[in-house]
Scaffold this motif. Structure first.
Motif, PDB file in Angstrom:
ATOM      1  N   LYS A  69       0.812  -1.233   0.000  1.00 24.25           N
ATOM      2  CA  LYS A  69       0.000   0.000   0.000  1.00 24.25           C
ATOM      3  C   LYS A  69       0.840   1.275   0.000  1.00 24.25           C
ATOM      4  O   LYS A  69       0.418   2.299  -0.529  1.00 24.25           O
ATOM      5  N   VAL A  70       2.015   1.241   0.625  1.00 24.04           N
ATOM      6  CA  VAL A  70       2.833   2.454   0.698  1.00 24.04           C
ATOM      7  C   VAL A  70       3.486   2.744  -0.651  1.00 24.04           C
ATOM      8  O   VAL A  70       3.542   3.882  -1.105  1.00 24.04           O
ATOM      9  N   ILE A 111       5.866   2.462   9.271  1.00 19.19           N
ATOM     10  CA  ILE A 111       5.217   3.057   8.102  1.00 19.19           C
ATOM     11  C   ILE A 111       5.898   4.371   7.720  1.00 19.19           C
ATOM     12  O   ILE A 111       6.167   4.643   6.540  1.00 19.19           O
ATOM     13  N   ALA A 115       8.003   5.052   4.164  1.00 21.16           N
ATOM     14  CA  ALA A 115       7.650   6.166   3.280  1.00 21.16           C
ATOM     15  C   ALA A 115       8.843   7.108   3.090  1.00 21.16           C
ATOM     16  O   ALA A 115       9.145   7.538   1.961  1.00 21.16           O
ATOM     17  N   VAL A 127       5.626   7.168  -3.894  1.00 16.80           N
ATOM     18  CA  VAL A 127       4.753   6.800  -2.780  1.00 16.80           C
ATOM     19  C   VAL A 127       3.309   6.735  -3.253  1.00 16.80           C
ATOM     20  O   VAL A 127       2.824   7.659  -3.922  1.00 16.80           O
ATOM     21  N   ASN A 128       2.635   5.661  -2.919  1.00 17.14           N
ATOM     22  CA  ASN A 128       1.210   5.540  -3.210  1.00 17.14           C
ATOM     23  C   ASN A 128       0.451   6.259  -2.093  1.00 17.14           C
ATOM     24  O   ASN A 128       0.105   5.654  -1.080  1.00 17.14           O
ATOM     25  N   PHE A 129       0.232   7.552  -2.293  1.00 17.17           N
ATOM     26  CA  PHE A 129      -0.311   8.366  -1.206  1.00 17.17           C
ATOM     27  C   PHE A 129      -1.735   7.963  -0.828  1.00 17.17           C
ATOM     28  O   PHE A 129      -2.146   8.125   0.318  1.00 17.17           O
ATOM     29  N   PHE A 132      -1.118   5.034   1.391  1.00 16.23           N
ATOM     30  CA  PHE A 132      -0.425   5.536   2.578  1.00 16.23           C
ATOM     31  C   PHE A 132      -1.405   6.250   3.506  1.00 16.23           C
ATOM     32  O   PHE A 132      -1.412   6.025   4.721  1.00 16.23           O
ATOM     33  N   ILE A 135      -3.732   3.917   5.403  1.00 14.21           N
ATOM     34  CA  ILE A 135      -3.073   3.363   6.591  1.00 14.21           C
ATOM     35  C   ILE A 135      -3.044   4.393   7.714  1.00 14.21           C
ATOM     36  O   ILE A 135      -3.341   4.082   8.873  1.00 14.21           O
ATOM     37  N   ILE A 136      -2.699   5.637   7.384  1.00 16.82           N
ATOM     38  CA  ILE A 136      -2.625   6.699   8.386  1.00 16.82           C
ATOM     39  C   ILE A 136      -3.993   6.946   9.014  1.00 16.82           C
ATOM     40  O   ILE A 136      -4.122   7.158  10.231  1.00 16.82           O
ATOM     41  N   MET A 317      10.273   9.487   9.192  1.00 14.43           N
ATOM     42  CA  MET A 317      10.415   9.753   7.750  1.00 14.43           C
ATOM     43  C   MET A 317      11.742  10.459   7.463  1.00 14.43           C
ATOM     44  O   MET A 317      12.474  10.079   6.539  1.00 14.43           O
TER      45      MET A 317
END
Length: 332
Positions: A69-70, A111, A115, A127-129, A132, A135-136, A317
């Motif tokens: 997913k990220v 995570i 990223a 990045v697949n925002f 991402f 998930i956040i 990050m």
């Protein structure tokens, strides 16, 4: 040959992260049962280790979410090094927060680090925002849900058992806490161990060692064992913070917080969403404490914990980005 050496290093780092996660986060799962004397510390740790192992071997959906997913691992150049840098950063942050007894989120650390490392390696577009942010959102909403559910469950308990003598009430709920502690440790394994499985799978795909995000059996077993071993070491600094510095526990409130967090974490696992067990457990405790008496929650400790939660993502990050830059300068 070089790629194989790096992937071995990544697996070792990932399992080290899982081991640290075991004594860092699983302390949360048994802190309440130790605080209320429902379980002796050694018994609680053995129980948590066994249930963590069982939970980790049961599901793989969260692993696929973390692994894909990220970012798409197949599209990341030097993807194995990206994962290595992310793991180093996450481990550093986990050890810092463990040393100071701050129950920060290993999930946020992992995570955020992944990223940050992807951005340093391939830019923001890698990045697949959408994934991402999904998930956040789960990481943010799950504590709010845990607080609310904890408040409701504790309110119901207080209403139903209002006329029961405190001695009898404590005795019954102390017995029930054995089961909720086991359930909570199991739920922890179903979610947290899978994050390591996902990161190893990400590295395997990025390195060309496998094509799909399906979790290999050896990855599943090794991650489960690493977390169980970490649990067996225990995390006494975190236990002290969670078990005594948020609210004063009684067996009924311990039961309510354990049940709440286990239900929320298991629900997240069933929908394949990684959540922070630290956030969920701590928020459940705050919700339970608020139901008893708002002033019974030591909000100073709670504010310190929330502050750690907020800063974990940006710090990891940045830390992972710097780590990848160093790794690239030295090895690529």
């Amino acid at each position: 040959m070089e790629q194989q050496i790096v992937i071995i290093a990544v697996v070792v780092l990932a399992l080290s992260f899982d081991f640290i996660n075991g004594f860092h986060d699983t302390a949360n799962a048994i802190a309440t049962s130790i605080s209320t004397k429902a379980l002796k510390p050694r018994t609680a740790i053995v129980l948590a280790a066994c249930m963590n192992l069982l939970g980790a071997l049961t599901f793989t959906g969260v692993a696929k979410t973390v692994g894909g997913k990220v970012a798409n691992p197949a599209n990341i150049e030097h993807g194995v090094y990206v994962v290595a840098a992310a793991l180093i950063a996450a481990i550093i942050w986990n050890l810092i927060t463990w040393y100071y007894g701050i129950p920060s989120s290993s999930s946020h650390a992992l995570i955020g680090s992944l990223a940050g490392s992807v951005i340093a390696a391939a830019g923001f577009t890698a990045v697949n925002f959408k994934g991402f942010l999904t998930i956040i959102e789960g990481l943010i909403l799950s504590p709010l849900l845990a607080f609310t559910v904890g408040y409701i469950i504790m309110s119901i308990i207080r209403m139903i058992f209002a006329n029961v003598s405190p001695h009898k009430l404590n005795s019954n709920f102390r017995f029930l806490q054995v089961f909720t502690a086991a359930f909570q440790a199991f739920s922890h394994g179903t979610n947290d161990a899978q994050k390591t499985m996902g990161i190893i799978t990400f590295a395997l795909v990025a390195g060309g060692f496998q094509e799909s995000l399906d979790v290999a059996l050896w990855v599943k077993v090794s991650a489960a064992m690493a977390m169980a071993l970490g649990t067996s070491v225990g995390g006494w600094r975190i236990i002290k913070t969670v078990g005594s510095k948020i609210i004063k526990f009684e067996p009924a409130s311990g039961f309510a917080s354990d049940l709440t967090s286990a239900l929320v974490i298991t629900g997240a696992t069933l929908i394949k969403l990684p959540v922070s067990t630290t956030h969920v457990i701590s928020s459940a405790i705050m919700g339970v404490g608020s139901a008893k008496r708002f002033s019974s929650v030591q909000w100073g400790t709670a504010v310190t914990m929330v502050s750690a939660w907020i800063i974990t993502l940006p710090i990891t990050m940045i830390l992972a980005s710097l780590t990848f830059i160093i790794v690239r300068a030295l090895l690529l």
